[in-house]
Design a protein around this motif. Structure first.
Motif, mmCIF file in Angstrom:
data_model
loop_
_atom_site.group_PDB
_atom_site.id
_atom_site.type_symbol
_atom_site.label_atom_id
_atom_site.label_comp_id
_atom_site.label_asym_id
_atom_site.label_seq_id
_atom_site.Cartn_x
_atom_site.Cartn_y
_atom_site.Cartn_z
ATOM 1 N N GLY A 23 -29.736 8.541 15.798
ATOM 2 C CA GLY A 23 -28.761 8.826 16.848
ATOM 3 C C GLY A 23 -29.014 8.078 18.130
ATOM 4 O O GLY A 23 -28.108 7.967 18.973
ATOM 5 N N LEU A 24 -30.227 7.563 18.322
ATOM 6 C CA LEU A 24 -30.533 6.801 19.528
ATOM 7 C C LEU A 24 -30.263 5.319 19.293
ATOM 8 O O LEU A 24 -30.502 4.803 18.199
ATOM 9 C CB LEU A 24 -31.998 7.003 19.935
ATOM 10 N N PRO A 25 -29.754 4.612 20.296
ATOM 11 C CA PRO A 25 -29.513 3.166 20.134
ATOM 12 C C PRO A 25 -30.818 2.425 19.880
ATOM 13 O O PRO A 25 -31.867 2.767 20.449
ATOM 14 C CB PRO A 25 -28.885 2.758 21.467
ATOM 15 N N HIS A 26 -30.758 1.414 19.019
ATOM 16 C CA HIS A 26 -31.962 0.675 18.640
ATOM 17 C C HIS A 26 -31.722 -0.817 18.822
ATOM 18 O O HIS A 26 -30.658 -1.331 18.449
ATOM 19 C CB HIS A 26 -32.325 0.965 17.186
ATOM 20 N N PRO A 27 -32.683 -1.537 19.390
ATOM 21 C CA PRO A 27 -32.506 -2.980 19.613
ATOM 22 C C PRO A 27 -32.231 -3.770 18.337
ATOM 23 O O PRO A 27 -31.477 -4.744 18.367
ATOM 24 C CB PRO A 27 -33.833 -3.409 20.251
ATOM 25 N N VAL A 28 -32.838 -3.378 17.218
ATOM 26 C CA VAL A 28 -32.617 -4.110 15.973
ATOM 27 C C VAL A 28 -31.177 -3.949 15.504
ATOM 28 O O VAL A 28 -30.586 -4.876 14.939
ATOM 29 C CB VAL A 28 -33.608 -3.641 14.886
ATOM 30 N N ALA A 29 -30.591 -2.777 15.749
ATOM 31 C CA ALA A 29 -29.164 -2.596 15.444
ATOM 32 C C ALA A 29 -28.321 -3.523 16.309
ATOM 33 O O ALA A 29 -27.319 -4.095 15.836
ATOM 34 C CB ALA A 29 -28.761 -1.147 15.661
ATOM 35 N N HIS A 33 -25.655 -6.458 15.136
ATOM 36 C CA HIS A 33 -24.287 -6.655 15.628
ATOM 37 C C HIS A 33 -24.096 -8.080 16.152
ATOM 38 O O HIS A 33 -23.032 -8.690 15.951
ATOM 39 C CB HIS A 33 -23.979 -5.647 16.732
ATOM 40 N N LEU A 34 -25.121 -8.612 16.820
ATOM 41 C CA LEU A 34 -25.043 -9.986 17.320
ATOM 42 C C LEU A 34 -24.923 -10.971 16.159
ATOM 43 O O LEU A 34 -24.122 -11.922 16.226
ATOM 44 C CB LEU A 34 -26.290 -10.296 18.151
ATOM 45 N N ILE A 98 -40.162 -1.923 17.713
ATOM 46 C CA ILE A 98 -40.327 -3.075 16.822
ATOM 47 C C ILE A 98 -41.066 -2.678 15.551
ATOM 48 O O ILE A 98 -40.752 -3.165 14.462
ATOM 49 C CB ILE A 98 -41.073 -4.207 17.562
ATOM 50 N N LEU A 99 -42.039 -1.779 15.666
ATOM 51 C CA LEU A 99 -42.819 -1.351 14.506
ATOM 52 C C LEU A 99 -42.047 -0.296 13.705
ATOM 53 O O LEU A 99 -41.204 0.413 14.254
ATOM 54 C CB LEU A 99 -44.169 -0.792 14.952
ATOM 55 N N TYR A 177 -39.410 -12.146 16.174
ATOM 56 C CA TYR A 177 -39.698 -11.970 14.746
ATOM 57 C C TYR A 177 -38.694 -11.028 14.098
ATOM 58 O O TYR A 177 -38.223 -11.273 12.971
ATOM 59 C CB TYR A 177 -41.111 -11.425 14.532
ATOM 60 N N LYS A 178 -38.354 -9.930 14.776
ATOM 61 C CA LYS A 178 -37.394 -8.991 14.205
ATOM 62 C C LYS A 178 -36.038 -9.650 14.000
ATOM 63 O O LYS A 178 -35.327 -9.355 13.029
ATOM 64 C CB LYS A 178 -37.243 -7.759 15.097
ATOM 65 N N ALA A 179 -35.665 -10.560 14.899
ATOM 66 C CA ALA A 179 -34.414 -11.288 14.731
ATOM 67 C C ALA A 179 -34.468 -12.183 13.500
ATOM 68 O O ALA A 179 -33.514 -12.248 12.709
ATOM 69 C CB ALA A 179 -34.115 -12.115 15.986
ATOM 70 N N VAL A 180 -35.587 -12.888 13.321
ATOM 71 C CA VAL A 180 -35.767 -13.753 12.149
ATOM 72 C C VAL A 180 -35.673 -12.927 10.870
ATOM 73 O O VAL A 180 -34.987 -13.306 9.906
ATOM 74 C CB VAL A 180 -37.122 -14.485 12.230
ATOM 75 N N ASN A 181 -36.344 -11.790 10.858
ATOM 76 C CA ASN A 181 -36.364 -10.930 9.675
ATOM 77 C C ASN A 181 -34.996 -10.313 9.402
ATOM 78 O O ASN A 181 -34.567 -10.197 8.245
ATOM 79 C CB ASN A 181 -37.414 -9.833 9.881
ATOM 80 N N THR A 182 -34.291 -9.908 10.450
ATOM 81 C CA THR A 182 -32.966 -9.300 10.291
ATOM 82 C C THR A 182 -31.942 -10.318 9.802
ATOM 83 O O THR A 182 -31.077 -9.991 8.973
ATOM 84 C CB THR A 182 -32.500 -8.673 11.609
ATOM 85 N N MET A 183 -32.028 -11.544 10.293
ATOM 86 C CA MET A 183 -31.115 -12.578 9.812
ATOM 87 C C MET A 183 -31.313 -12.832 8.323
ATOM 88 O O MET A 183 -30.339 -13.031 7.582
ATOM 89 C CB MET A 183 -31.311 -13.873 10.619
ATOM 90 N N ASP A 184 -32.545 -12.821 7.874
ATOM 91 C CA ASP A 184 -32.795 -13.006 6.451
ATOM 92 C C ASP A 184 -32.237 -11.833 5.643
ATOM 93 O O ASP A 184 -31.651 -12.027 4.568
ATOM 94 C CB ASP A 184 -34.298 -13.138 6.197
ATOM 95 N N SER A 185 -32.387 -10.609 6.168
ATOM 96 C CA SER A 185 -31.885 -9.428 5.466
ATOM 97 C C SER A 185 -30.370 -9.435 5.363
ATOM 98 O O SER A 185 -29.804 -8.977 4.358
ATOM 99 C CB SER A 185 -32.346 -8.156 6.187
ATOM 100 N N MET A 186 -29.688 -9.952 6.377
ATOM 101 C CA MET A 186 -28.227 -9.914 6.407
ATOM 102 C C MET A 186 -27.582 -11.146 5.777
ATOM 103 O O MET A 186 -26.476 -11.054 5.209
ATOM 104 C CB MET A 186 -27.741 -9.763 7.846
ATOM 105 N N LEU A 187 -28.235 -12.293 5.871
ATOM 106 C CA LEU A 187 -27.596 -13.546 5.449
ATOM 107 C C LEU A 187 -28.333 -14.255 4.318
ATOM 108 O O LEU A 187 -27.746 -15.133 3.672
ATOM 109 C CB LEU A 187 -27.491 -14.507 6.639
ATOM 110 N N GLY A 188 -29.575 -13.934 4.078
ATOM 111 C CA GLY A 188 -30.408 -14.733 3.175
ATOM 112 C C GLY A 188 -30.230 -14.420 1.703
ATOM 113 O O GLY A 188 -31.202 -14.030 1.025
#
Length: 373
Positions: A23-29, A33-34, A98-99, A177-188
Motif C-alpha cells: 500500500g505504500l509507494p515504492h521507488p522500484v514501482a 512505470h518509467l 532497495i533490499l 542497479y535496481k533499474a538495470v534489474n527491473t528493465m531485464d525483468s520487464m523487457l528481457g
C-alpha cells in the motif's frame, strides 16, 4: 562514503524488520512505470525493425539508468545541505527499499502455506507474484520448484547484488542497479514483442550481475556450511551445472541451492505461451514436496540468520566447555581434598607406629645397659 555505509547497515535492519509494507509507494514501482512510459514512447519514435527496436531498447536503458541514479543523488545532496543526519535518515530508508530479503521470504512462504493447506489455485496465484513464467500449467511440484528457483536466483538479485552496489556507491548506485534489474525483468525476453527491444537491457543485466551472481553462490555455500546442509554436494552441483542456463548468471545460485538441498530444479517452462526447453539443474536425491519449506527458509537464513545461528551455537559450545571445565575442576578439588585427608590419616598412623617403634627401641636399649652393669 562512511555515511552511506552506516545507511546500508541501518537500511538492512529496516528491511529485515519491516520489509516493504503493501500500500505504500515504492521507488522500484516508479522505475517500472518509467520503463513502461519510455517503451511506449520509443516504440513510436523508432522504426519497427530489429535494428530500430534494439536502438529503442538502448535508449530506454540509458535514460532509465541515468534517471534512477540521478534523482536519489540530487535528493541526498539537498538533504546533506540541510543536515548530515537528515541525509543519513533518508538514505537509510532508501537502502531499506532497495533490499528485498524480508519480502522475498514473505512472498515465498505464501506459496508454501497455500500448498500446505491444499489450495493449488492459491499457490499458483502466490507464485505468479514472484516469477515471470506462466503458472496456469504448473502442478504442485512445478509451483514448488518455481518458488525454490526464484528464491535461489533472487538471493543474488534481491539482496547480495544490491548490497554490493550500495556498499560501493550508496543509494544512487543501488537504485541504478535496481533499474538495470527491473528493465531485464520487464523487457528481457527472447520472444516477441520483446525479442529485440529487450536485447540491450538483458545483456546489460548479464554484465552487471556477473560478479554478484558468483559472489552470491560462494556466500550461499558458506551459509550452507553454517546451516549444516550438504556443502559437498552443493559444490559438486555448482561446478557441474552452473552454466546450464540461457543466462550466464541465473544458474550460479540455482545450482548451489539444488546441491545443498538435494533437489532437481529448472527443466522446461512456459513463458508468454511459448515452451522453453531447459536443462535440469541438480540431482533428485529428495522429493521436492518435503524440502520446499526448508529451501525457502534456508535461503532466508543464509541472508539474515545464518551467522547469528552459528554464533549462538559457538556460544553454546563455549558455555558447555566452561561447564565441563568447572565440573572437572570441582572434581579435582574434591579428589585433592579427599587425598589430603587420607594422607593426613596415613601420616598420623605412621607417626603413631614410629613412636611405638621408638618406645620398643628404648626399652631394648635399657635392658642391654642393665645386663652390662
Amino acid at each position: 562514503m562512511k555515511w552511506s555505509l552506516f545507511a546500508l547497515c541501518i537500511g538492512f535492519c529496516i528491511d529485515l524488520l519491516i520489509g516493504d509494507p503493501h500500500g505504500l509507494p515504492h521507488p522500484v514501482a516508479a522505475i517500472g512505470h518509467l520503463i513502461s512510459l519510455l517503451e511506449r514512447l520509443f516504440r513510436r519514435l523508432f522504426p519497427k525493425t530489429p535494428g530500430g527496436e534494439r536502438a529503442a531498447g538502448a535508449c530506454i536503458w540509458i535514460l532509465t539508468a541515468l534517471i534512477a541514479a540521478a534523482l536519489p543523488a540530487l535528493l541526498l545532496w539537498g538533504c546533506a545541505r540541510v543536515s548530515v543526519w537528515l541525509r543519513l535518515a533518508v538514505e537509510s530508508v532508501m537502502c531499506g527499499q532497495i533490499l528485498a530479503a524480508k519480502s522475498l521470504r514473505d512472498e515465498s512462504m505464501k506459496v508454501y502455506a497455500a500448498l500446505k493447506h491444499g489450495s493449488l489455485d492459491e499457490a499458483r496465484q502466490a507464485v505468479s507474484m514472484i516469477v515471470g513464467r506462466d503458472v496456469a500449467r504448473l502442478d504442485a511440484r512445478g509451483v514448488m520448484r518455481a518458488a525454490v528457483e526464484t528464491v535461489a536466483e533472487n538471493t543474488s538479485d534481491g539482496v547480495i547484488a544490491p548490497m554490493l552496489f550500495l556498499a560501493i556507491g550508496g543509494a544512487p548506485l543501488g537504485f541504478f542497479y535496481k533499474a538495470v534489474n527491473t528493465m531485464d525483468s520487464m523487457l528481457g525476453y527472447v520472444e516477441p514483442p520483446y525479442k529485440d527491444i529487450g536485447l540491450v537491457p538483458a545483456r546489460m543485466d548479464d554484465v552487471f550481475n556477473f560478479i554478484p551472481a558468483r559472489l552470491s553462490a560462494l556466500l550461499m555455500l558458506a551459509a550452507g556450511a553454517l546451516l549444516q546442509l550438504d556443502v559437498k554436494n552443493g559444490w559438486k552441483i555448482f561446478r557441474r551445472d552452473r552454466c546450464k542456463h540461457a543466462s550466464p548468471n541465473s544458474a550460479q545460485t540455482e545450482s548451489v541451492c539444488a546441491g545443498l538441498l538435494g533437489l532437481r530444479l529448472a527443466g522446461d517452462a512456459w513463458y508468454h505461451g511459448v515452451l522453453h526447453k531447459k536443462d535440469y539443474i541438480g540431482d533428485a536425491k529428495r522429493e521436492i514436496e518435503s524440502r520446499v519449506g526448508t529451501a525457502v527458509k534456508a535461503q532466508y537464513d543464509a541472508i539474515s540468520d545464518g551467522v547469528a545461528d552459528q554464533i549462538a551455537k559457538n556460544v553454546a559450545r563455549i558455555d558447555e566447555s566452561k561447564l565441563k571445565k568447572e565440573v572437572v575442576q570441582k572434581a579435582k578439588e574434591q579428589i585433592a581434598e579427599k587425598f589430603d585427608d587420607k594422607l593426613d590419616d596415613l601420616l598420623e598412623e605412621f607417626n603413631g607406629n614410629l613412636q611405638n617403634v621408638g618406645k620398643i627401641y628404648k626399652s631394648i636399649a635399657r635392658s642391654f645397659s642393665k645386663e652390662d652393669i
